[in-house]
Scaffold this motif. Structure first.
Motif, PDB file in Angstrom:
ATOM      1  N   HIS A 200       0.806  -1.220   0.000  1.00  0.00           N
ATOM      2  CA  HIS A 200       0.000   0.000   0.000  1.00  0.00           C
ATOM      3  C   HIS A 200       0.839   1.271   0.000  1.00  0.00           C
ATOM      4  CE1 HIS A 200      -3.776  -2.169   0.493  1.00  0.00           C
ATOM      5  NE2 HIS A 200      -3.188  -2.911   1.423  1.00  0.00           N
ATOM      6  N   PHE A 201       2.121   1.186   0.358  1.00  0.00           N
ATOM      7  CA  PHE A 201       3.018   2.336   0.262  1.00  0.00           C
ATOM      8  C   PHE A 201       3.964   2.076  -0.905  1.00  0.00           C
ATOM      9  CE2 PHE A 201       1.597   2.395   4.628  1.00  0.00           C
ATOM     10  CZ  PHE A 201       1.359   3.747   4.866  1.00  0.00           C
ATOM     11  N   ASP A 202       3.677   2.699  -2.019  1.00  0.00           N
ATOM     12  CA  ASP A 202       4.412   2.426  -3.245  1.00  0.00           C
ATOM     13  C   ASP A 202       5.767   3.130  -3.208  1.00  0.00           C
ATOM     14  OD1 ASP A 202       5.233   1.733  -5.717  1.00  0.00           O
ATOM     15  OD2 ASP A 202       3.634   2.744  -6.828  1.00  0.00           O
ATOM     16  N   LEU A 203       6.822   2.336  -3.023  1.00  0.00           N
ATOM     17  CA  LEU A 203       8.185   2.864  -3.002  1.00  0.00           C
ATOM     18  C   LEU A 203       8.979   2.402  -4.220  1.00  0.00           C
ATOM     19  CD1 LEU A 203       9.028   2.221   0.777  1.00  0.00           C
ATOM     20  CD2 LEU A 203       8.130   4.315  -0.259  1.00  0.00           C
ATOM     21  N   ARG A 204       8.281   1.942  -5.232  1.00  0.00           N
ATOM     22  CA  ARG A 204       8.964   1.358  -6.385  1.00  0.00           C
ATOM     23  C   ARG A 204       9.815   2.382  -7.136  1.00  0.00           C
ATOM     24  NH1 ARG A 204       6.535  -3.526  -8.119  1.00  0.00           N
ATOM     25  NH2 ARG A 204       6.973  -3.042 -10.291  1.00  0.00           N
ATOM     26  N   LYS A 205       9.473   3.669  -7.028  1.00  0.00           N
ATOM     27  CA  LYS A 205      10.240   4.701  -7.718  1.00  0.00           C
ATOM     28  C   LYS A 205      11.441   5.179  -6.903  1.00  0.00           C
ATOM     29  CE  LYS A 205       6.268   6.317 -10.398  1.00  0.00           C
ATOM     30  NZ  LYS A 205       5.409   7.464 -10.762  1.00  0.00           N
ATOM     31  N   THR A 206      11.560   4.702  -5.672  1.00  0.00           N
ATOM     32  CA  THR A 206      12.715   5.031  -4.820  1.00  0.00           C
ATOM     33  C   THR A 206      13.323   3.734  -4.291  1.00  0.00           C
ATOM     34  OG1 THR A 206      11.223   5.302  -2.931  1.00  0.00           O
ATOM     35  CG2 THR A 206      11.839   7.297  -4.161  1.00  0.00           C
ATOM     36  N   PRO A 207      14.067   3.016  -5.121  1.00  0.00           N
ATOM     37  CA  PRO A 207      14.584   1.699  -4.731  1.00  0.00           C
ATOM     38  C   PRO A 207      15.473   1.726  -3.483  1.00  0.00           C
ATOM     39  CG  PRO A 207      14.808   2.024  -7.093  1.00  0.00           C
ATOM     40  CD  PRO A 207      14.410   3.334  -6.518  1.00  0.00           C
ATOM     41  N   SER A 208      16.204   2.815  -3.263  1.00  0.00           N
ATOM     42  CA  SER A 208      17.073   2.863  -2.089  1.00  0.00           C
ATOM     43  C   SER A 208      16.261   2.814  -0.801  1.00  0.00           C
ATOM     44  CB  SER A 208      17.940   4.128  -2.125  1.00  0.00           C
ATOM     45  OG  SER A 208      17.123   5.287  -2.167  1.00  0.00           O
ATOM     46  N   LEU A 209      15.166   3.575  -0.742  1.00  0.00           N
ATOM     47  CA  LEU A 209      14.296   3.542   0.439  1.00  0.00           C
ATOM     48  C   LEU A 209      13.598   2.192   0.556  1.00  0.00           C
ATOM     49  CD1 LEU A 209      13.004   4.972   2.828  1.00  0.00           C
ATOM     50  CD2 LEU A 209      11.292   5.933   1.261  1.00  0.00           C
ATOM     51  N   GLU A 210      13.206   1.652  -0.571  1.00  0.00           N
ATOM     52  CA  GLU A 210      12.566   0.336  -0.598  1.00  0.00           C
ATOM     53  C   GLU A 210      13.501  -0.740  -0.046  1.00  0.00           C
ATOM     54  OE1 GLU A 210       9.589  -1.483  -3.954  1.00  0.00           O
ATOM     55  OE2 GLU A 210      11.649  -1.058  -4.553  1.00  0.00           O
ATOM     56  N   PHE A 211      14.758  -0.686  -0.460  1.00  0.00           N
ATOM     57  CA  PHE A 211      15.756  -1.641   0.023  1.00  0.00           C
ATOM     58  C   PHE A 211      15.992  -1.473   1.522  1.00  0.00           C
ATOM     59  CE2 PHE A 211      20.255  -2.584   0.921  1.00  0.00           C
ATOM     60  CZ  PHE A 211      20.279  -3.922   0.587  1.00  0.00           C
ATOM     61  N   GLY A 212      16.051  -0.229   1.990  1.00  0.00           N
ATOM     62  CA  GLY A 212      16.228   0.020   3.417  1.00  0.00           C
ATOM     63  C   GLY A 212      15.088  -0.531   4.250  1.00  0.00           C
TER      64      GLY A 212
END
Length: 495
Positions: A200-212
């Protein structure tokens, strides 16, 4: 986009550097016992266990979950009781070094942790029956966590004041069940929460935050479980399985690859550190070697493994469509290698006097080396003799056998770990697979759609563009070389 790539690289580098600094700070200390067990359980073991659950092939695992659980839980308990009971009664008969019941059971529990790394590599190289491969691999994953919980259970009752042995046994059983199911439930819940959050929180455009976020959720169940006196290893194992099955498919393709390869790299480094110390410890620490104790322990380990595998396999064949034949049973028994976890657990035991701790440590090292060198080295000839490998690949394997673990890591970006199905494609796939039963049907019909994001055509297009852009950027950097720009004219002419 390129800034994102630099951020991702920095995150991975920082993650690896932090582990290296902490490792060196412990290894370079001036104390006699450089390898602290707490370092192993807090820093080295969690990445290894989480990666084993995260990289698991879920299809084969869940299809054989009943058999794997029986071997890993009941089989490990059987082996622990046989080894521990044998050591205790032989000690009472003055045949070997005398130990208490709790110390004997603690040693039986820790030495029951199998680590068939060499066997699995040979299985993959020879393309043996995939069911046999998954039974051995799946058992080893759950077996490590079960063995740790059993060892902690025995340690917890070392100073017990319970009057009768039966009361001690019932309390230990209750403690084990609480640790096992409580930790598994906590890890599963944490994994499901991570799936919902990243859906529900789309972080696909910020992979670094997604990885964290993935790294935080990966270590979170371990800290929570240890904080409430449960098993962090059991929690992080089930969290890895659940996050791989659901959360992983809510990530962007870049983070999917980044997460998978980072975990494998860190787990490989952790395993290497532990095995390096295992080899150094042969010459670094004082040992207490008793030939009779070592020989009887090896015999009990082999007998315990046999009583684990053969009766349970015979029982399971009444309920399995794909039967476990005698050849498979023998290979499963033969693949009971011991690795780094038994040795680390032996250091973790607070046994008194010190000579007892040295005896347990020395015996564990000998058993680990015996199983790795003899059983691991004999696996390939055994499979050749018993003719277990698939007939289609037998001719190829006689000329081309590769046991490189690192090469398999580099090539192993599984299709199931790169999810690019739209809503319509997923529904069509489920409609075509009418053979699903039980949990697999429930998961495909309800759980998977609820916990994972179904991509739109726009999301799919954006992911492919992102991957293509980053690939082109990396390729250009490689072609430019250290000078950075001297090859630009040549590239322009080629283009």
């Amino acid at each position: 986009m390129f800034a994102q790539r630099d951020n991702e690289t920095q995150n991975v580098s920082l993650f690896v550097q932090v582990h290296l600094v902490i490792f060196l700070s412990f290894f370079l200390s001036q104390e006699e016992e450089m390898f602290r067990p707490n370092m192993f359980f807090l820093l080295l073991l969690p990445p290894i266990i989480f990666e084993s659950g995260y990289s698991l092939h879920k299809g084969n695992f869940f299809q054989n979950i009943g058999s794997i659980t029986l071997f890993a839980v009941f089989g490990t308990a059987i082996s622990a009781f046989i080894v521990g009971g044998g050591i205790y009664f032989l000690g009472q008969a003055d045949v070997i070094y005398k130990m208490t019941m709790t110390d004997s059971f603690a040693f039986g529990s820790l030495i029951s942790a199998v680590d068939p790394v060499a066997t699995i590599a040979i299985f993959n190289a020879l393309n043996v029956d995939p069911v046999l491969n998954m039974l051995v691999f799946g058992e080893s994953i759950l077996n490590d966590a079960v063995s740790i919980v059993l060892t902690n259970t025995a340690e917890g009752f070392a100073g017990s004041d319970v009057s009768t042995g039966w009361e001690t046994f019932m309390q230990a059983l209750g403690y084990f069940l609480k640790m096992f199911f409580g930790s598994a439930a906590l890890g599963t819940l944490t994994g499901l929460i991570s799936a919902i959050v990243l859906k529900h929180f789309d972080l696909r455009k910020t992979p670094s935050l997604e990885f964290g976020m993935m790294i935080i959720f990966a270590y979170l169940p371990y800290g929570l479980a240890e904080g409430i006196k449960l098993s962090g290893i059991m929690a992080i194992l089930f969290s890895g399985i659940v996050m791989s099955h659901y959360t992983h498919h809510n990530l962007s393709p870049v983070t999917q690859i980044l997460m998978q390869q980072t975990l494998r790299t860190v787990a490989f480094m952790c395993e290497t550190c532990v095995f390096a110390f295992l080899g150094l410890s042969i010459f670094s620490f004082p040992h207490k070697f008793e030939l009779s104790f070592v020989i009887w322990c090896i015999v009990l380990v082999l007998v315990g493994r046999a009583v684990n595998i053969f009766p349970l396999s015979f029982l399971l064949n009444f309920f399995r469509d794909h039967k476990i034949n005698p050849k498979m049973m023998f290979v499963m028994w033969f693949s009971g290698l011991r690795g780094a976890i038994p040795y680390a657990l032996s250091l973790h035991l607070g046994l008194e006097p010190i000579e007892k701790r040295q005896l347990i440590g020395t015996t564990t090292i000998v058993i680990v080396l015996f199983t790795i060198l003899l059983l691991g080295g004999g696996t390939m000839p055994l499979i050749r003799i018993m003719d277990i490998e698939e007939s289609q690949s037998r001719r190829k394997n006689k000329k081309d056998i590769n046991l490189s673990k690192t090469e398999k890591m580099g090539n192993a970006i599984e299709s199931e770990h790169l999810s690019e199905l739209t809503e319509e494609e997923y529904e069509a796939q489920i409609f075509q697979r009418q053979d699903l039963k039980g949990f697999l049907w429930l998961d495909a019909k309800y759980l998977n759609p609820f916990f994972t994001r179904r991509l739109t055509q726009e999301d799919l297009l954006h992911g492919r563009i992102q991957m293509k852009t980053l690939t082109n950027k990396w390729y250009e950097e490689v072609r430019q070389g250290p000078s950075g720009s001297e090859d630009e004219d040549d590239e322009a002419e080629l283009l």
